[in-house]
Motif scaffolding. Structure first.
Motif, PDB file in Angstrom:
ATOM      1  N   UNK A 335      41.695  50.484  45.811  1.00  0.00           N
ATOM      2  CA  UNK A 335      43.083  50.027  45.854  1.00  0.00           C
ATOM      3  C   UNK A 335      43.435  49.048  44.746  1.00  0.00           C
ATOM      4  N   UNK A 336      42.518  48.806  43.820  1.00  0.00           N
ATOM      5  CA  UNK A 336      42.747  47.850  42.755  1.00  0.00           C
ATOM      6  C   UNK A 336      43.582  48.397  41.615  1.00  0.00           C
ATOM      7  N   UNK A 337      43.533  47.704  40.497  1.00  0.00           N
ATOM      8  CA  UNK A 337      44.347  48.079  39.337  1.00  0.00           C
ATOM      9  C   UNK A 337      43.867  49.401  38.749  1.00  0.00           C
ATOM     10  N   UNK A 338      44.805  50.283  38.491  1.00  0.00           N
ATOM     11  CA  UNK A 338      44.467  51.585  37.934  1.00  0.00           C
ATOM     12  C   UNK A 338      44.524  51.525  36.411  1.00  0.00           C
ATOM     13  N   UNK A 339      43.377  51.432  35.803  1.00  0.00           N
ATOM     14  CA  UNK A 339      43.294  51.330  34.359  1.00  0.00           C
ATOM     15  C   UNK A 339      42.408  50.173  33.950  1.00  0.00           C
ATOM     16  N   UNK A 340      42.089  50.113  32.671  1.00  0.00           N
ATOM     17  CA  UNK A 340      41.245  49.038  32.172  1.00  0.00           C
ATOM     18  C   UNK A 340      42.070  47.772  32.001  1.00  0.00           C
ATOM     19  N   UNK A 341      41.501  46.665  32.467  1.00  0.00           N
ATOM     20  CA  UNK A 341      42.194  45.393  32.327  1.00  0.00           C
ATOM     21  C   UNK A 341      41.236  44.297  31.891  1.00  0.00           C
ATOM     22  N   UNK A 342      41.783  43.335  31.192  1.00  0.00           N
ATOM     23  CA  UNK A 342      40.999  42.201  30.722  1.00  0.00           C
ATOM     24  C   UNK A 342      41.640  40.899  31.154  1.00  0.00           C
ATOM     25  N   UNK A 343      41.072  39.800  30.705  1.00  0.00           N
ATOM     26  CA  UNK A 343      41.595  38.483  31.080  1.00  0.00           C
ATOM     27  C   UNK A 343      41.537  37.547  29.880  1.00  0.00           C
ATOM     28  N   UNK A 344      42.431  36.588  29.872  1.00  0.00           N
ATOM     29  CA  UNK A 344      42.426  35.568  28.833  1.00  0.00           C
ATOM     30  C   UNK A 344      42.987  34.268  29.408  1.00  0.00           C
ATOM     31  N   UNK A 345      43.208  33.290  28.554  1.00  0.00           N
ATOM     32  CA  UNK A 345      43.518  31.929  28.976  1.00  0.00           C
ATOM     33  C   UNK A 345      45.022  31.660  29.049  1.00  0.00           C
ATOM     34  N   UNK A 346      45.377  30.593  29.750  1.00  0.00           N
ATOM     35  CA  UNK A 346      46.750  30.118  29.797  1.00  0.00           C
ATOM     36  C   UNK A 346      47.197  29.712  28.396  1.00  0.00           C
ATOM     37  N   UNK A 347      48.490  29.872  28.070  1.00  0.00           N
ATOM     38  CA  UNK A 347      48.983  29.375  26.773  1.00  0.00           C
ATOM     39  C   UNK A 347      48.874  27.854  26.698  1.00  0.00           C
ATOM     40  N   UNK A 348      48.937  27.325  25.503  1.00  0.00           N
ATOM     41  CA  UNK A 348      48.925  25.875  25.308  1.00  0.00           C
ATOM     42  C   UNK A 348      50.011  25.489  24.309  1.00  0.00           C
ATOM     43  N   UNK A 349      50.486  24.263  24.422  1.00  0.00           N
ATOM     44  CA  UNK A 349      51.557  23.792  23.544  1.00  0.00           C
ATOM     45  C   UNK A 349      51.108  22.476  22.917  1.00  0.00           C
ATOM     46  N   UNK A 350      51.685  21.378  23.310  1.00  0.00           N
ATOM     47  CA  UNK A 350      51.214  20.082  22.824  1.00  0.00           C
ATOM     48  C   UNK A 350      49.888  19.720  23.474  1.00  0.00           C
ATOM     49  N   UNK A 351      49.605  20.355  24.584  1.00  0.00           N
ATOM     50  CA  UNK A 351      48.343  20.151  25.295  1.00  0.00           C
ATOM     51  C   UNK A 351      47.982  21.458  25.994  1.00  0.00           C
ATOM     52  N   UNK A 352      46.739  21.574  26.394  1.00  0.00           N
ATOM     53  CA  UNK A 352      46.298  22.686  27.238  1.00  0.00           C
ATOM     54  C   UNK A 352      46.287  22.185  28.677  1.00  0.00           C
TER      55      UNK A 352
END
Length: 476
Positions: A335-352
């Motif tokens: 029942x999960x995501x159909x297709x290949x998926x990856x992960x990455x980090x939250x955006x950052x601006x003046x700080x993370x």
């Protein structure tokens, strides 16, 4: 996998102020699941790495300590207690069922009655039970809500049950998170935080060829905007670039953008609101643009009935902000995501920055069997039991010994690695502001005002209303 990456254990700000304290509720799309399952049901991903049940050696006896290096005398306990928690992932349910089975086996004459209920309305039910005198003996609570109960004097003080060595076994900031006026109430059970998941096929179609693979290279706001713009151009009108995980009780996750803009919600003494500010205006304008630019579905606001993972699973969006506790749901082969998926980090601006995530387990002050309640709380945070729970639930541990250990996560350890690194962006300020006693009320203010903002209320009026509401909450 080593969870000590990016100084997860101690953090760049030092152990006492590190991101280890995480404090958000595990809000799932499947939170209405009320089925109790066996621990074996937690492991179902094809090719996943699983762990055997923890041995009873380190977890035997009612006086189990959070670390095998901090022994404590066992106290004989008997009787029945109830434990209520919201229905989370299969891994969470299996983890709690496993703890129940192991504890009852190690303590003949005890029964832990598990009650799984939907997250929506969970705390309203706890409140009614407390007023009526029939609330569960033990219940789960997120760190942003624990002050609501500890501040009213309805929770069991656990200080008589933990010695200095046992307390030292926890990541320091996490132990601080369950304290109110210097008194510990409950135990810090697990942590989690937000990362971004994305469809590899959709990124390829949109011409997005570079995705951050290190925290240091996380997208800036400008780069994230460029990614969203490319996705918008490649998608049909009824699909959108991303969804954000600020739904309902997760409204406080908007604060990550405020912190990224270099702002704060409160003054350093935590007694006054730090709004309005230029940073707040920048964060509000930017997040409102998610809707005006059609980057986020119109329905993906605060008070929607859908969570960010729903939008991703239904492929309305090819990118979503999620908590690591949702990884099992996305990775489920059926029942999960159909297709290949990856992960990455939250955006950052003046700080993370990212949000605090995770939950404590607490006991009622008026429970009829405080010794049994305390014994089960300690058992839940014993090393083997916590390790098993985190591996199956895909969540981060709260013990120092496990924070630097090689945990065998049942699903996508590559994604857990990213979340562990992301957690190092939770600053001392985020920890302190998100655990003030009135934060539950503050979160309600954010729910109401951000909903209006995303439906057209001006940034200036929204920030002013948030400031007024937070001021009232702090004074209550």
């Amino acid at each position: 996998m080593d969870l000590n990456r990016r100084n997860f254990l101690t953090g760049s700000l030092g152990a006492a102020t590190m991101m280890g304290l995480a404090a958000c509720s595990s809000v799932h799309s499947n939170s209405a699941d009320s089925t109790t399952s066996s621990s074996s049901a937690a492991v179902g991903a094809a090719g996943s790495s699983t762990t055997a049940a923890p041995s009873t050696t380190a977890a035997s006896g009612s006086g189990v300590t959070p670390s095998s290096s901090a022994p404590s005398s066992a106290v004989a306990v008997k009787g029945d207690i109830s434990f209520s928690f919201w229905g989370g992932s299969t891994g969470e349910t299996a983890g709690f069922n496993h703890a129940k089975k192991m504890f009852e086996s190690a303590n003949p004459g005890t029964t832990i009655n598990l009650k799984i209920v939907p997250y929506d309305g969970f705390f309203a039910g706890i409140d009614r039970g407390i007023q009526a005198g029939n609330a569960p003996d033990i219940f789960r609570v997120d760190y942003t809500t624990i002050g609501k109960y500890s501040g009213k004097g309805v929770l069991l003080d656990v200080s008589p049950y933990f010695d200095a060595a046992e307390i030292d076994a926890f990541l320091p900031a996490l132990w601080e998170g369950i304290k109110y006026d210097g008194v510990p109430y409950g135990v810090p059970h697990q942590t989690d935080t937000t990362c971004i998941v994305y469809s590899k096929a959709a990124f390829e179609t949109a011409g997005i060829t570079s995705v951050p693979t290190t925290l240091a290279s996380a997208w800036s706001w400008e780069e994230f905007s460029a990614v969203a713009t490319k996705l918008r151009a490649s998608l049909p009108d009824k699909k959108f670039p991303f969804a954000y995980d600020w739904t309902q009780a997760g409204a406080f996750r908007w604060l990550s953008w405020l912190y990224q803009a270099g702002g704060t919600l409160l003054t350093p003494d935590l007694k006054k609101v730090a709004l309005p500010s230029a940073a707040a205006t920048e964060a509000m304008d930017y997040t409102k643009s998610f809707f005006t630019n059609k980057w986020t579905p119109d329905s993906a606001t605060i008070k929607t009935s859908q969570y960010s993972d729903n939008f991703f699973l239904s492929q309305i969006v090819p990118m979503s902000f999620i908590g690591d506790f949702l990884v099992p749901e996305l990775a489920d082969p059926k029942s999960g995501y159909k297709g290949e998926w990856g992960a990455t980090y939250m955006p950052q601006h003046k700080a993370a920055a990212s949000d605090l995530g995770g939950n404590a387990i607490v006991a009622r002050k008026d429970t009829k069997n405080p010794e049994l309640a305390a014994a089960f709380l300690k058992f839940l945070v014993s090393e083997d039991i916590m390790k098993y729970f985190c591996e199956q639930a895909i969540e981060l541990p709260t013990l120092k010994s496990l924070a630097s250990a090689d945990l065998k996560y049942a699903y996508r350890p590559d994604v857990v690695k990213i979340c562990a690194e992301q957690a190092s962006t939770i600053s001392d300020t985020i920890v302190k502001e998100s655990t003030v006693g009135s934060f539950a009320s503050i979160n309600t203010v954010l729910q109401d005002q951000l909903e209006l903002a995303f439906h057209g209320k001006s940034s200036a009026d929204t920030i002013s209303a948030i400031a007024s509401g937070v001021t009232s909450a702090l004074g209550s």
